[in-house]
Structures are given as structure tokens and as C-alpha cells.
Design an enzyme around this catalytic site. Structure first.
Site, PDB file in Angstrom:
ATOM      1  N   TRP A   4       6.866 -70.300  69.222  1.00 22.95           N
ATOM      2  CA  TRP A   4       6.429 -70.838  70.925  1.00 22.95           C
ATOM      3  C   TRP A   4       7.493 -71.178  71.503  1.00 22.95           C
ATOM      4  O   TRP A   4       7.811 -71.281  72.589  1.00 22.95           O
ATOM      5  CB  TRP A   4       5.542 -72.297  70.617  1.00 22.95           C
ATOM      6  CG  TRP A   4       3.600 -72.317  70.414  1.00 22.95           C
ATOM      7  CD1 TRP A   4       3.551 -72.950  69.567  1.00 22.95           C
ATOM      8  CD2 TRP A   4       2.991 -71.295  71.578  1.00 22.95           C
ATOM      9  NE1 TRP A   4       2.204 -71.653  69.081  1.00 22.95           N
ATOM     10  CE2 TRP A   4       1.540 -71.468  69.812  1.00 22.95           C
ATOM     11  CE3 TRP A   4       3.069 -70.844  72.136  1.00 22.95           C
ATOM     12  CZ2 TRP A   4       0.911 -71.198  70.460  1.00 22.95           C
ATOM     13  CZ3 TRP A   4       1.694 -69.749  72.582  1.00 22.95           C
ATOM     14  CH2 TRP A   4       0.775 -69.839  71.642  1.00 22.95           C
ATOM     15  N   ASP A  26       8.059 -79.371  74.775  1.00 19.02           N
ATOM     16  CA  ASP A  26       6.644 -78.550  74.965  1.00 19.02           C
ATOM     17  C   ASP A  26       6.524 -79.415  73.706  1.00 19.02           C
ATOM     18  O   ASP A  26       6.891 -79.519  72.152  1.00 19.02           O
ATOM     19  CB  ASP A  26       7.133 -77.461  74.317  1.00 19.02           C
ATOM     20  CG  ASP A  26       5.566 -76.417  74.059  1.00 19.02           C
ATOM     21  OD1 ASP A  26       4.867 -77.464  73.952  1.00 19.02           O
ATOM     22  OD2 ASP A  26       5.387 -75.602  73.731  1.00 19.02           O
ATOM     23  N   LYS A  50      -5.068 -79.321  72.009  1.00 22.15           N
ATOM     24  CA  LYS A  50      -4.903 -80.048  70.779  1.00 22.15           C
ATOM     25  C   LYS A  50      -4.785 -81.811  70.771  1.00 22.15           C
ATOM     26  O   LYS A  50      -5.489 -81.942  69.629  1.00 22.15           O
ATOM     27  CB  LYS A  50      -2.941 -79.723  70.007  1.00 22.15           C
ATOM     28  CG  LYS A  50      -3.127 -78.526  69.951  1.00 22.15           C
ATOM     29  CD  LYS A  50      -2.589 -77.738  70.613  1.00 22.15           C
ATOM     30  CE  LYS A  50      -2.393 -76.217  70.386  1.00 22.15           C
ATOM     31  NZ  LYS A  50      -1.892 -75.306  71.021  1.00 22.15           N
TER      32      LYS A  50
HETATM   33  C1  LIG Z   1      -0.884 -73.963  71.775  1.00 25.94           C
HETATM   34  C2  LIG Z   1       0.511 -74.146  71.976  1.00 25.94           C
HETATM   35  C3  LIG Z   1       1.521 -73.658  73.376  1.00 25.94           C
HETATM   36  C4  LIG Z   1      -0.514 -72.863  73.580  1.00 25.94           C
HETATM   37  O1  LIG Z   1      -0.834 -72.906  75.161  1.00 25.94           O
HETATM   38  P1  LIG Z   1      -1.668 -72.830  75.701  1.00 25.94           P
HETATM   39  O2  LIG Z   1      -1.881 -73.936  76.876  1.00 25.94           O
HETATM   40  O3  LIG Z   1      -3.162 -71.596  75.468  1.00 25.94           O
HETATM   41  O4  LIG Z   1      -0.393 -71.995  76.938  1.00 25.94           O
HETATM   42  C5  LIG Z   1       2.239 -73.886  73.559  1.00 25.94           C
HETATM   43  N1  LIG Z   1       3.320 -74.607  73.096  1.00 25.94           N
HETATM   44  C6  LIG Z   1       2.604 -75.498  71.423  1.00 25.94           C
HETATM   45  C7  LIG Z   1       3.592 -75.658  71.154  1.00 25.94           C
HETATM   46  C8  LIG Z   1       1.355 -75.011  71.462  1.00 25.94           C
HETATM   47  O5  LIG Z   1       1.334 -75.631  70.122  1.00 25.94           O
END
Ligand SMILES: *Cc1c(COP(=O)(O)O)cnc(C)c1O
Length: 382
Positions: A120, A194, A218
Site C-alpha cells: 500500500w 494511511d 476495514k
Molecule cells: C484497503 C487499503 C487501501 C485501499 O483502499 P480503497 O478504499 O480500496 O481505495 C489503502 N491502504 C490500505 C492500508 C488498505 O488496507
């Protein structure tokens, strides 16, 4: 029977066919939350319409939206000089929004630092570099743990930090590789994190961050929503190229309603926050999360059969990848797990093997059931 009683009665019965769901995302949601949403689905608070069928500008909906924000502020103890935005495009669109906003007002002279610790954070820097190439500014990778196959975090003493960087970006929990950075890095530039797969899993000190973002699917609620928590002094720096909808200043000025927001996801996020407050907040959920992770890692480490290669100090408490010593048993493991009601354990294709995502809504009982199954499966092969 009124709706509230219906929901409570349903809760007392064993809900039909709710299996153990270890999906990485969209992930498990608390059953109580789904029951409440179900009870309110057709007729929200006696209004004769669903919350999905209301104007986002109606006073009823605005109240729901504001209450969700207040609940999140209480849970995370978000200081008053931070704005909370409820946006769309997922965490992925923030990979673009962040450089477009935070490098924007520097006439191409702005610099940003990125730490790469997995898939990511790798995608985040890749997107930022596209704008750098177009002249937006400079994007530097301070370090990468690619050489370790992303099983650890590079030592901070080895980071090539840029003096005067506008921000420092990192991923607090690498969902695919199962690597978590528990302490916010101590750097001069504002921290941009993030937190898609670890937000709300434990208390954090928001004041240490410039910007926190997290896709909802999540630990927050259903897909379709991304939450951005941003310190006010970082708002209003967007590049002239920045699409109006991605400009944090526009969204902050309009309370995230520059256009129609993801109203149902926002409402459901509010129900999840309320549920978390009822569980005792982040201290309480963190305690359970630690127990869940310890139990699962112990099951892996105590066996000769399962392996997790992540540096123990960075092992994620939310996403636990593991492989079987004999990968020819993978398909059998997954099939038997599914028969035992343990779903979505297949690992990400980049890593292989298995992955158990054990977010807030996955109970200790579910993790115990997984561990029991793993031990039994290993014993059968011995
Ligand atoms: C799932 C995830 C993303 C992407 O998320 P989207 O909502 O599908 O764009 C980005 N960073 C992390 C750490 C993730 O777990």
C-alpha cells in the site's frame, strides 16, 4: 413490537448463519450494527422512508452525519484544530489527493518523503511520483523494506529524510504484508498516515499527525467512504490542478457535502462508532485486539506447521499472514476451514499462503475457533 425490541430479541437469538469472517476488506461488521440497520431500513425513526432515501441536506440526515463525526471525535480524542472529512474514492484516491493538496502551493519546489513498507505504501508513492513527474514537486523514497520482502520496517537511522519536506507519508498497517508501525515516526515534517486497516484498533495520539486517512471497509463500515482527519493549517494549500472535489479546503468548507456524500456508508459508520463507544471505546477494543493477535501468533509460533515471517516487533494486530510449511496442503486447508465456518482465509496473491484479518468486529471467539481448527488440521497431517 417496536423496532428497538425487535433488534434486541434478534440479538438474543443466535443470528442465522453468521460465520467467522476473516475477510481483509470489505470486512466483517458487528452483528449488532447490522441488526440495527436492518430494523431501521424501511422506516428510519418513524419518518416513513429509509435513511438512504433522504436528502443529504435534510436536517435529519445532517444530524446523523454530525453525530457520526462527534462520536469519532470522542473515540479518537481528535483535537479541535483538526477537521474530519467523510469523502469518497477510497484510500486510493487519497494517494492522489495528498500530493495535490500538500505539495500544491510551492510552485513545483515542494518536497515530500515516503517510506515504503509494503504494497500500500508502494502504491501511494507510485501515484505521488506521477505528479512529481508533471512538475508538482519532488517525491523521495526515504527507505524501503523491499529487500526483506516487506517483512520488517527499515531502521530509522537509515532513512534519507529530506530537509524541509512538506510531509512524510507512511502506511501504519500494511494490510497485505501484515506489518504494522505502532509508534508514529519522529520526523520534522508533518506525518501523513494511511490507517485504512488499523484506525480505531487502539488509541493513538492524533496531535502527532498532520493527516490521517482511512478507507472505511476495514474497521469503520461499508465501502464507499474514506475518512480524512487533517490539521487545519494543512488545509488550503492545494495545487491549481487539484480537482475541486479533492481540495480539502472545499470539502472542509462544505462539511464534506460539496456534492452528494456516500450517505448510507456514513450513517453505517456512525452506527459502528456508537457500537465501539458501547464496547468501552478504543482502550477496551485494543485489549481484545491484543488478545486476539497474541492467540493467533502463538498458535503459529508454537507449531512446526505454520510460519509468519514478519519481524516480531512489527507484526500487525489486524492482519496476520501465514504460510503452511507444505504449500501443497493450501487448498485442503482452505476447503476444510470453509467447512468449519471459517471464511476468507486465502492470502493475498502477492504473498501467498493464508491471511486472517482480525479487525474490531471479529470476535475473540472467532479467533479461538480459527486457532482450534489450525491445531487440529496440523495434528491430522502429522
Ligand atoms: C484497503 C487499503 C487501501 C485501499 O483502499 P480503497 O478504499 O480500496 O481505495 C489503502 N491502504 C490500505 C492500508 C488498505 O488496507
Amino acid at each position: 413490537m417496536n423496532q428497538a425490541t425487535a433488534a434486541t430479541n434478534l440479538k438474543q437469538e443466535t443470528p442465522v448463519n453468521r460465520l467467522h469472517n476473516f475477510c481483509a476488506g470489505p470486512a466483517s461488521l458487528p452483528t449488532e450494527v447490522l441488526l440495527k440497520a436492518q430494523a431501521e431500513m424501511l422506516d428510519w425513526e418513524g419518518k416513513g422512508v429509509s435513511i438512504m432515501e433522504m436528502s443529504h441536506r435534510s436536517s435529519d440526515y445532517v444530524k446523523v452525519a454530525q453525530e457520526a463525526e462527534q462520536s469519532l471525535r470522542r473515540l479518537m480524542q481528535i483535537p479541535d484544530n483538526y477537521k474530519v472529512l467523510f469523502l469518497q474514492g477510497g484510500a486510493t484516491l487519497q494517494f492522489s489527493a495528498i500530493p495535490l493538496n500538500l505539495l500544491g502551493d510551492q510552485d513545483g519546489k515542494g518536497k515530500a518523503d515516503y517510506l515504503t513498507t509494503g504494497a500500500w505504501s508502494g502504491k501511494a508513492i507510485k501515484e505521488a511520483k506521477r505528479y512529481a513527474q508533471l512538475g508538482l514537486g519532488e517525491v523521495n523514497e526515504v527507505a524501503s523494506s523491499k529487500d526483506s520482502n516487506f517483512t520488517t520496517v527499515p531502521e530509522q537511522s537509515e532513512w534519507q529524510l529530506t530537509e524541509g519536506a512538506e510531509y512524510f507519508h507512511y502506511c501504519a498497517n500494511e494490510t497485505i504484508h501484515g506489518v504494522q508501525i505502532f509508534q508514529p515516526p519522529q520526523v520534522d515534517a508533518p506525518l501523513v498516515a494511511d490507517m485504512s486497516s488499523c484506525i480505531l484498533s487502539e488509541p493513538i495520539d492524533v496531535s502527532k499527525f498532520g493527516l490521517i486517512y482511512a478507507g472505511a471497509q476495514k474497521n469503520i463500515g461499508p465501502a464507499g467512504l474514506v475518512i480524512v482527519i487533517i490539521r487545519e493549517d494543512l488545509i488550503g494549500k492545494a495545487s491549481e490542478w487539484c480537482p475541486a472535489l479533492l481540495d480539502y479546503a472545499n470539502q472542509a468548507n462544505k462539511d464534506s457535502m460539496l456534492n452528494t456524500p456516500a450517505t448510507y456508508s456514513w450513517y453505517l459508520a456512525g452506527l459502528v462508532f456508537e457500537w465501539l463507544e458501547q464496547q468501552g471505546g478504543l482502550e477496551a477494543i485494543a485489549k481484545i485486539n491484543r488478545q486476539k493477535a497474541e492467540l493467533l501468533y502463538k498458535t503459529i509460533d508454537d507449531s512446526e506447521f505454520y510460519i509468519n515471517k514478519v519481524d516480531p516487533q512489527y507484526r500487525s494486530i489486524m492482519n496476520v499472514p501465514f504460510t503452511l510449511k507444505d504449500s501443497s496442503l493450501d487448498a485442503q486447508f482452505l476447503a476444510e476451514a470453509e467447512q468449519a465456518g471459517l471464511l476468507n482465509l486465502k492470502g493475498h496473491r502477492d504473498v501467498g499462503g493464508m491471511r486472517a484479518s482480525i479487525y474490531n468486529a471479529v470476535s475473540l471467539e472467532s479467533v479461538q475457533a480459527l486457532c482450534d481448527f489450525m491445531i487440529e488440521f496440523a495434528n491430522k497431517q502429522a
